[in-house]
Write an enzyme that holds these catalytic residues in place. Structure first.
Site, mmCIF file in Angstrom:
data_model
loop_
_atom_site.group_PDB
_atom_site.id
_atom_site.type_symbol
_atom_site.label_atom_id
_atom_site.label_comp_id
_atom_site.label_asym_id
_atom_site.label_seq_id
_atom_site.Cartn_x
_atom_site.Cartn_y
_atom_site.Cartn_z
ATOM 1 N N HIS A 161 0.937 -1.349 -0.206
ATOM 2 C CA HIS A 161 0.011 -0.149 0.056
ATOM 3 C C HIS A 161 0.937 1.226 0.228
ATOM 4 O O HIS A 161 0.769 2.265 -0.702
ATOM 5 C CB HIS A 161 -0.975 0.075 1.185
ATOM 6 N N LYS A 184 -16.442 -6.701 6.018
ATOM 7 C CA LYS A 184 -15.193 -7.231 6.510
ATOM 8 C C LYS A 184 -15.196 -7.068 8.079
ATOM 9 O O LYS A 184 -15.520 -5.953 8.375
ATOM 10 C CB LYS A 184 -13.951 -6.804 5.758
ATOM 11 N N ARG A 187 -2.306 -6.398 -8.323
ATOM 12 C CA ARG A 187 -1.476 -7.421 -8.060
ATOM 13 C C ARG A 187 -1.195 -8.412 -9.033
ATOM 14 O O ARG A 187 -0.205 -8.977 -9.470
ATOM 15 C CB ARG A 187 -1.615 -7.991 -6.600
ATOM 16 N N SER A 205 -2.998 -7.852 3.180
ATOM 17 C CA SER A 205 -3.264 -7.791 4.527
ATOM 18 C C SER A 205 -3.551 -8.978 5.306
ATOM 19 O O SER A 205 -3.215 -9.179 6.417
ATOM 20 C CB SER A 205 -4.562 -6.644 4.648
#
Ligand code: ADP
Length: 149
Positions: free
Chosen positions: A17, A41, A90, A127
């Protein structure tokens, strides 16, 4: 004035990040990091912990701000008068996901999404991975954004 938001959960804020924000600063005058609270989440780190850590990291960078939001991402972008949404990619899964959201956001508001490819050395960092390693007591310092102070 070119302003972008960098939205995400950032639970926690990783070196991947951090790298996207630092590279984004070459493209934008200001970046507002938006910690989204989407209710789906469940949090690992509290919102306050995440805000404090990210603010600490960018304490010497006046062009970066940190905010929390619980609205739609485009509404948050408009609230802070950002013309762009910055996101990191990614892999192909990230790409497909970003493509549909970017198109919807652009059609709704004209806000453009700018994608930056992750550095290969950070492509495996998520994460979720960091949370799992923390759960098993591993030192995750190298995977987190540098703590400037
Ligand atoms: P979200 O839940 O919205 O995907 P994240 O906090 O997981 O939020 O990620 C925020 C943004 O950072 C996303 O654009 C994501 O693709 C990007 N990102 C996450 N990890 C990395 C990494 N290792 N390198 C580059 N970008 C990343």
């Amino acid at each position: 004035m070119k302003r972008a938001i960098f939205p995400g959960s950032f639970d926690p804020f990783t070196i991947g990040h951090y790298d996207i924000v630092m590279r984004g600063l070459q493209l934008f005058d200001e970046i507002v990091i938006g910690i989204g609270q989407n209710g789906e989440k469940s949090d690992h780190q509290s919102l306050q912990t995440r805000m404090d850590a990210i603010r600490h990291t960018f304490a010497d960078e006046p062009r970066v701000q940190v905010r929390a939001y619980s609205t739609l991402t485009v509404d948050f972008a408009q609230e802070v008068e950002a013309q762009f949404i910055l996101r990191g990619v990614r892999d192909t899964r990230d790409f497909e996901y970003e493509r549909s959201i970017a198109e919807a956001n652009r059609q709704m508001t004209g806000i453009e999404t700018i994608l930056l490819y992750t550095r290969p050395e950070y492509a495996h960092i998520s994460s979720t991975l960091v949370r799992d390693l923390m759960h098993y007591g591993k030192d995750v310092t190298p995977l987190l954004a540098p703590d400037k102070h």
